[in-house]
Design a protein around this motif. Sequence first.
Motif, PDB file in Angstrom:
ATOM      1  N   LEU A 286       0.814  -1.208   0.000  1.00  0.00           N
ATOM      2  CA  LEU A 286       0.000   0.000   0.000  1.00  0.00           C
ATOM      3  C   LEU A 286       0.851   1.263   0.000  1.00  0.00           C
ATOM      4  O   LEU A 286       0.374   2.326  -0.386  1.00  0.00           O
ATOM      5  CB  LEU A 286      -0.947   0.002   1.202  1.00  0.00           C
ATOM      6  N   GLY A 287       2.098   1.144   0.422  1.00  0.00           N
ATOM      7  CA  GLY A 287       2.994   2.288   0.403  1.00  0.00           C
ATOM      8  C   GLY A 287       3.328   2.761  -0.998  1.00  0.00           C
ATOM      9  O   GLY A 287       3.885   3.853  -1.173  1.00  0.00           O
ATOM     10  N   ARG A 288       2.980   1.962  -2.016  1.00  0.00           N
ATOM     11  CA  ARG A 288       3.240   2.350  -3.402  1.00  0.00           C
ATOM     12  C   ARG A 288       2.142   3.228  -3.989  1.00  0.00           C
ATOM     13  O   ARG A 288       2.279   3.736  -5.107  1.00  0.00           O
ATOM     14  CB  ARG A 288       3.401   1.099  -4.274  1.00  0.00           C
ATOM     15  N   ILE A 289       1.052   3.409  -3.274  1.00  0.00           N
ATOM     16  CA  ILE A 289      -0.009   4.287  -3.768  1.00  0.00           C
ATOM     17  C   ILE A 289       0.550   5.708  -3.854  1.00  0.00           C
ATOM     18  O   ILE A 289       1.001   6.267  -2.853  1.00  0.00           O
ATOM     19  CB  ILE A 289      -1.239   4.237  -2.844  1.00  0.00           C
ATOM     20  N   ASP A 290       0.515   6.286  -5.042  1.00  0.00           N
ATOM     21  CA  ASP A 290       1.162   7.584  -5.253  1.00  0.00           C
ATOM     22  C   ASP A 290       0.176   8.678  -5.637  1.00  0.00           C
ATOM     23  O   ASP A 290       0.533   9.638  -6.309  1.00  0.00           O
ATOM     24  CB  ASP A 290       2.256   7.460  -6.323  1.00  0.00           C
ATOM     25  N   VAL A 291      -1.090   8.539  -5.230  1.00  0.00           N
ATOM     26  CA  VAL A 291      -2.101   9.562  -5.466  1.00  0.00           C
ATOM     27  C   VAL A 291      -2.678   9.996  -4.117  1.00  0.00           C
ATOM     28  O   VAL A 291      -2.529   9.288  -3.109  1.00  0.00           O
ATOM     29  CB  VAL A 291      -3.227   9.035  -6.379  1.00  0.00           C
ATOM     30  N   PRO A 292      -3.330  11.155  -4.049  1.00  0.00           N
ATOM     31  CA  PRO A 292      -3.916  11.609  -2.778  1.00  0.00           C
ATOM     32  C   PRO A 292      -4.996  10.648  -2.286  1.00  0.00           C
ATOM     33  O   PRO A 292      -5.761  10.092  -3.082  1.00  0.00           O
ATOM     34  CB  PRO A 292      -4.527  12.973  -3.143  1.00  0.00           C
ATOM     35  N   VAL A 293      -5.054  10.466  -0.970  1.00  0.00           N
ATOM     36  CA  VAL A 293      -6.010   9.525  -0.371  1.00  0.00           C
ATOM     37  C   VAL A 293      -6.750  10.201   0.780  1.00  0.00           C
ATOM     38  O   VAL A 293      -6.132  10.757   1.690  1.00  0.00           O
ATOM     39  CB  VAL A 293      -5.313   8.249   0.146  1.00  0.00           C
ATOM     40  N   LEU A 294      -8.078  10.147   0.727  1.00  0.00           N
ATOM     41  CA  LEU A 294      -8.945  10.636   1.800  1.00  0.00           C
ATOM     42  C   LEU A 294      -9.567   9.425   2.484  1.00  0.00           C
ATOM     43  O   LEU A 294     -10.139   8.559   1.818  1.00  0.00           O
ATOM     44  CB  LEU A 294     -10.037  11.545   1.221  1.00  0.00           C
ATOM     45  N   VAL A 295      -9.464   9.353   3.813  1.00  0.00           N
ATOM     46  CA  VAL A 295      -9.946   8.196   4.576  1.00  0.00           C
ATOM     47  C   VAL A 295     -11.016   8.665   5.555  1.00  0.00           C
ATOM     48  O   VAL A 295     -10.800   9.613   6.314  1.00  0.00           O
ATOM     49  CB  VAL A 295      -8.788   7.520   5.343  1.00  0.00           C
ATOM     50  N   PHE A 296     -12.171   7.992   5.538  1.00  0.00           N
ATOM     51  CA  PHE A 296     -13.269   8.301   6.444  1.00  0.00           C
ATOM     52  C   PHE A 296     -13.474   7.156   7.432  1.00  0.00           C
ATOM     53  O   PHE A 296     -13.441   5.979   7.061  1.00  0.00           O
ATOM     54  CB  PHE A 296     -14.581   8.473   5.670  1.00  0.00           C
ATOM     55  N   VAL A 327     -16.613  11.004  10.816  1.00  0.00           N
ATOM     56  CA  VAL A 327     -17.929  11.567  10.527  1.00  0.00           C
ATOM     57  C   VAL A 327     -18.995  10.781  11.284  1.00  0.00           C
ATOM     58  O   VAL A 327     -18.763   9.645  11.702  1.00  0.00           O
ATOM     59  CB  VAL A 327     -18.223  11.524   9.008  1.00  0.00           C
ATOM     60  N   PRO A 328     -20.177  11.357  11.469  1.00  0.00           N
ATOM     61  CA  PRO A 328     -21.232  10.655  12.203  1.00  0.00           C
ATOM     62  C   PRO A 328     -21.734   9.437  11.439  1.00  0.00           C
ATOM     63  O   PRO A 328     -21.719   9.396  10.212  1.00  0.00           O
ATOM     64  CB  PRO A 328     -22.346  11.704  12.328  1.00  0.00           C
ATOM     65  N   GLY A 329     -22.191   8.432  12.187  1.00  0.00           N
ATOM     66  CA  GLY A 329     -22.870   7.306  11.564  1.00  0.00           C
ATOM     67  C   GLY A 329     -22.185   5.982  11.752  1.00  0.00           C
ATOM     68  O   GLY A 329     -20.999   5.895  12.088  1.00  0.00           O
ATOM     69  N   ARG A 346     -20.004  16.796   2.037  1.00  0.00           N
ATOM     70  CA  ARG A 346     -19.369  18.113   1.892  1.00  0.00           C
ATOM     71  C   ARG A 346     -17.841  17.988   1.892  1.00  0.00           C
ATOM     72  O   ARG A 346     -17.149  18.654   1.118  1.00  0.00           O
ATOM     73  CB  ARG A 346     -19.832  19.055   3.004  1.00  0.00           C
ATOM     74  N   VAL A 347     -17.318  17.149   2.772  1.00  0.00           N
ATOM     75  CA  VAL A 347     -15.870  16.925   2.793  1.00  0.00           C
ATOM     76  C   VAL A 347     -15.427  16.285   1.477  1.00  0.00           C
ATOM     77  O   VAL A 347     -14.399  16.666   0.894  1.00  0.00           O
ATOM     78  CB  VAL A 347     -15.477  16.027   3.990  1.00  0.00           C
ATOM     79  N   LEU A 348     -16.203  15.327   0.988  1.00  0.00           N
ATOM     80  CA  LEU A 348     -15.883  14.645  -0.261  1.00  0.00           C
ATOM     81  C   LEU A 348     -15.916  15.614  -1.446  1.00  0.00           C
ATOM     82  O   LEU A 348     -15.055  15.567  -2.332  1.00  0.00           O
ATOM     83  CB  LEU A 348     -16.866  13.492  -0.470  1.00  0.00           C
ATOM     84  N   ASP A 349     -16.897  16.518  -1.470  1.00  0.00           N
ATOM     85  CA  ASP A 349     -16.965  17.528  -2.530  1.00  0.00           C
ATOM     86  C   ASP A 349     -15.700  18.378  -2.562  1.00  0.00           C
ATOM     87  O   ASP A 349     -15.114  18.614  -3.626  1.00  0.00           O
ATOM     88  CB  ASP A 349     -18.174  18.445  -2.307  1.00  0.00           C
ATOM     89  N   ALA A 350     -15.294  18.851  -1.385  1.00  0.00           N
ATOM     90  CA  ALA A 350     -14.113  19.704  -1.321  1.00  0.00           C
ATOM     91  C   ALA A 350     -12.858  18.948  -1.744  1.00  0.00           C
ATOM     92  O   ALA A 350     -11.977  19.506  -2.412  1.00  0.00           O
ATOM     93  CB  ALA A 350     -13.952  20.245   0.106  1.00  0.00           C
ATOM     94  N   TRP A 351     -12.779  17.681  -1.367  1.00  0.00           N
ATOM     95  CA  TRP A 351     -11.608  16.860  -1.716  1.00  0.00           C
ATOM     96  C   TRP A 351     -11.515  16.650  -3.219  1.00  0.00           C
ATOM     97  O   TRP A 351     -10.456  16.840  -3.819  1.00  0.00           O
ATOM     98  CB  TRP A 351     -11.721  15.523  -0.991  1.00  0.00           C
ATOM     99  N   VAL A 352     -12.613  16.269  -3.843  1.00  0.00           N
ATOM    100  CA  VAL A 352     -12.613  16.028  -5.286  1.00  0.00           C
ATOM    101  C   VAL A 352     -12.305  17.315  -6.047  1.00  0.00           C
ATOM    102  O   VAL A 352     -11.544  17.312  -7.021  1.00  0.00           O
ATOM    103  CB  VAL A 352     -13.969  15.430  -5.729  1.00  0.00           C
ATOM    104  N   ALA A 353     -12.874  18.431  -5.592  1.00  0.00           N
ATOM    105  CA  ALA A 353     -12.608  19.706  -6.256  1.00  0.00           C
ATOM    106  C   ALA A 353     -11.135  20.093  -6.145  1.00  0.00           C
ATOM    107  O   ALA A 353     -10.544  20.607  -7.103  1.00  0.00           O
ATOM    108  CB  ALA A 353     -13.487  20.796  -5.651  1.00  0.00           C
ATOM    109  N   GLU A 354     -10.538  19.814  -4.993  1.00  0.00           N
ATOM    110  CA  GLU A 354      -9.140  20.194  -4.781  1.00  0.00           C
ATOM    111  C   GLU A 354      -8.200  19.462  -5.721  1.00  0.00           C
ATOM    112  O   GLU A 354      -7.215  20.019  -6.203  1.00  0.00           O
ATOM    113  CB  GLU A 354      -8.741  19.916  -3.327  1.00  0.00           C
TER     114      GLU A 354
END
Length: 410
Positions: A286-296, A327-329, A346-354
């Motif tokens: 998994l250390g070879r993943i070379d793209v941004p990663v968002l974890v929930f 996040v809640p849930g 909302r967090v996902l929207d901001a991440w994808v836009a960035e």
Amino acid sequence: MDLIPKPDQVVSAASNVAHKVLYGGIADLRPMPRTLIDDGELREVYHYRPAATTKQVGDPVLLVTPLAAPSTCYDLRRGCSLVQHFVTGGRPTYLVEYGEVSFRNRNLGLEHWVDEVVPSAIRETSAHAGGRPVHVVGWSLGGIFTMLTAADSPDLPIASITVLGSPVDTSLVPIVAPLRPLLQLNPTAGRGAVTRAYQAMGGAPKPLVKWAFQLSSFQKLVTKPLALATHLDDADFLAQIEAVDRFTAGMIAYPGRTFGQLYHRFLKGNVLRTGSFELDDRTIDLGRIDVPVLVFGGSTDGIAPVPAVKALVPLLAGSPDVRFEIVPGGHLGMLTGRAARETTWRVLDAWVAEWSTPDAEPPGTPARKPPAKKAPAKKAPAKRTAATRESIGANPQRRYGSGGSRSLSR
């Protein structure tokens, strides 16, 4: 509903009951319109049609479903559908699902998803969207499939990865902990009762998968009649219950070989906690993943508790940007619960836009940072410091900021 209902609550409750009796339900369960663009063995890739009043522009999003779960996890009901949220926001939206698993699929292992299904879905999504890079979103086992695929195939056109509720350290899952001593017993050299059972059945059948999912939320299952009785005046609550019931009823079986790999290697062996996974004749790191990663992580998730999911963060040494959000849930609620509309999405929207192409943002997306201030998309892993990791998830401008995230973990 109050202990002594107010007149307006009585009227609302009566209206909801009448609607349920006369029309069979309250929830709008119509699926979002979609078109099949690619298929293969246990692989169906769909493109969701643009909304009539919104033009689709920007980099596409691909939603990766987990095994055994129906694709309604992303399209639960109108008004509470991540697919609908993306489509109405103008984001090109795609999904890969697997169809019905039968006994003839019993010999398919994890290799099928990591080597064939997910890579093909990413390539087809990119090609259909005009060659743009893809933001891949994976929930639960779909997130694990996504990470293994990205680590194994760095040439795939991936813009970013989002992982929701994917436990990489199963020793930190409370519902598994009491069973772990029993799982480690191996008096028959790998031919114990569980192994013999899933091999005989060709996998894990639908009823068993449904029962296991319900068991993970046993408390909610027991208190459900009381919850319904006290929320008869809340149409949105009742609609959500109906949608979740439909989702649970739509569970799909696991192929035998895949179930065996998950049982022996993920559940018993907990092999993913180190970040390395042996598949066929190769090691996936998994250390070879070379793209941004968002974890929930979901604050009340019993299947993938926050510590089990957060264990992924230090394993992503090659990623230019890793962020962790609480996040809640519960396991499904964090993805498409009623609170997810104002938090996770909302967090996902901001991440994808960035991390999207600067010249093609859907209307209404959060303002992007000026190019001069934005970090390069591919930072060298060596620049990631301890201080950087401490700042993961820090974004005070979010409506559901990391301050709230940290409070949920307490």
